[in-house]
Design a protein around this motif. Structure first.
Motif, PDB file in Angstrom:
ATOM      1  N   ALA A   1       0.835  -1.203   0.000  1.00 17.98           N
ATOM      2  CA  ALA A   1       0.000   0.000   0.000  1.00 17.98           C
ATOM      3  C   ALA A   1       0.871   1.254   0.000  1.00 17.98           C
ATOM      4  N   ALA A   2       1.937   1.235   0.770  1.00 14.55           N
ATOM      5  CA  ALA A   2       2.826   2.402   0.836  1.00 14.55           C
ATOM      6  C   ALA A   2       3.473   2.669  -0.518  1.00 14.55           C
ATOM      7  N   GLU A   3       3.937   1.611  -1.169  1.00 21.09           N
ATOM      8  CA  GLU A   3       4.565   1.758  -2.489  1.00 21.09           C
ATOM      9  C   GLU A   3       3.551   2.226  -3.527  1.00 21.09           C
ATOM     10  N   ALA A   4       2.331   1.708  -3.473  1.00 22.36           N
ATOM     11  CA  ALA A   4       1.289   2.122  -4.422  1.00 22.36           C
ATOM     12  C   ALA A   4       0.959   3.601  -4.236  1.00 22.36           C
ATOM     13  N   ARG A   5       0.850   4.053  -2.994  1.00 22.46           N
ATOM     14  CA  ARG A   5       0.571   5.475  -2.745  1.00 22.46           C
ATOM     15  C   ARG A   5       1.702   6.353  -3.268  1.00 22.46           C
ATOM     16  N   ARG A   6       2.931   5.898  -3.047  1.00 25.39           N
ATOM     17  CA  ARG A   6       4.088   6.659  -3.523  1.00 25.39           C
ATOM     18  C   ARG A   6       4.067   6.763  -5.043  1.00 25.39           C
TER      19      ARG A   6
ATOM     20  N   ARG B   1      -1.847   7.816 -11.225  1.00 21.78           N
ATOM     21  CA  ARG B   1      -2.701   6.674 -11.585  1.00 21.78           C
ATOM     22  C   ARG B   1      -3.433   6.133 -10.364  1.00 21.78           C
ATOM     23  N   PRO B   2      -4.624   5.555 -10.581  1.00 26.00           N
ATOM     24  CA  PRO B   2      -5.395   5.002  -9.463  1.00 26.00           C
ATOM     25  C   PRO B   2      -4.708   3.806  -8.798  1.00 26.00           C
ATOM     26  N   VAL B   3      -5.073   3.582  -7.538  1.00 28.27           N
ATOM     27  CA  VAL B   3      -4.603   2.432  -6.772  1.00 28.27           C
ATOM     28  C   VAL B   3      -5.809   1.536  -6.534  1.00 28.27           C
ATOM     29  N   VAL B   4      -5.679   0.251  -6.872  1.00 25.69           N
ATOM     30  CA  VAL B   4      -6.768  -0.709  -6.707  1.00 25.69           C
ATOM     31  C   VAL B   4      -6.416  -1.677  -5.586  1.00 25.69           C
ATOM     32  N   PHE B   5      -7.277  -1.720  -4.568  1.00 27.67           N
ATOM     33  CA  PHE B   5      -7.130  -2.695  -3.492  1.00 27.67           C
ATOM     34  C   PHE B   5      -8.024  -3.875  -3.839  1.00 27.67           C
ATOM     35  N   TRP B   6      -7.473  -5.082  -3.856  1.00 23.27           N
ATOM     36  CA  TRP B   6      -8.186  -6.281  -4.289  1.00 23.27           C
ATOM     37  C   TRP B   6      -7.763  -7.456  -3.415  1.00 23.27           C
ATOM     38  N   ARG B   7      -8.415  -8.603  -3.654  1.00 16.24           N
ATOM     39  CA  ARG B   7      -7.993  -9.853  -3.007  1.00 16.24           C
ATOM     40  C   ARG B   7      -8.320 -11.016  -3.948  1.00 16.24           C
ATOM     41  N   PRO B   8      -7.537 -12.085  -3.894  1.00 16.61           N
ATOM     42  CA  PRO B   8      -7.815 -13.256  -4.723  1.00 16.61           C
ATOM     43  C   PRO B   8      -9.156 -13.882  -4.362  1.00 16.61           C
TER      44      PRO B   8
ATOM     45  N   ALA C   1      -6.855  10.062  -6.666  1.00 17.24           N
ATOM     46  CA  ALA C   1      -6.551  11.366  -6.081  1.00 17.24           C
ATOM     47  C   ALA C   1      -6.919  11.406  -4.591  1.00 17.24           C
ATOM     48  N   GLY C   2      -6.646  10.319  -3.886  1.00 16.36           N
ATOM     49  CA  GLY C   2      -6.894  10.264  -2.458  1.00 16.36           C
ATOM     50  C   GLY C   2      -8.328   9.966  -2.056  1.00 16.36           C
TER      51      GLY C   2
END
Length: 146
Positions: A56-61, A68-75, A125-126
């Motif tokens: 998550a930290a790397e994606a935010r950075r 670009r958007p960050v997508v939180f997902w799970r298998p 964008a947060g």
């Protein structure tokens, strides 16, 4: 790590058991079809069909740099799979975070979804957007960077 592969392993095991039973009874063709169907289900529910996850930290950075958007997902999430396949080649341009691998990511998703780990949750964008339309997510990729 085991949790991520539990569903695919269950699919493969179930398919193998079912196919073995059919094979013993002389239904070779049906056994192969069953095994292939369960192998396909296992592949679709594995993390292999998604772009490589980052923390998550790397994606935010990265998102702060390129917008670009960050997508939180799970298998195993059908809605995440739907988003992934409807985005097609554009999915690789997003930053994907597996909430089962990153406790910080799971906490971020719970914080914006009333304590639930509802995925996919897309941050643009947060701002969090829970289970957004794939066409809308694709449109966010064409927006100019901040």
């Amino acid at each position: 790590m085991r949790r991520v592969w539990l569903l695919p392993i269950l699919f493969l095991t179930s398919g193998a058991v079912g196919a073995a039973g059919l094979f013993v009874w002389g239904s070779t063709r049906q056994a192969v079809i069953i095994l292939l169907a369960f192998a396909l289900c296992a592949a679709l529910n594995s993390p292999l069909v998604f772009p490589r996850s980052v923390s998550a930290a790397e994606a935010r950075r990265r998102s702060a740099v390129d917008g670009r958007p960050v997508v939180f997902w799970r298998p195993g999430c059908a809605y995440c799979l739907r988003l992934r396949f409807r985005l097609r080649r554009h999915a690789r341009r997003l930053h994907w975070v597996d909430i089962w691998r990153d406790p910080e990511a799971a906490a971020a998703v719970r914080a914006v979804n009333d304590g639930n780990e509802t995925v996919p949750t897309v941050f643009v964008a947060g701002r969090a957007h829970t289970n957004p339309d794939p066409a809308w997510v694709r449109a966010q990729l064409t927006r100019p960077a901040r």
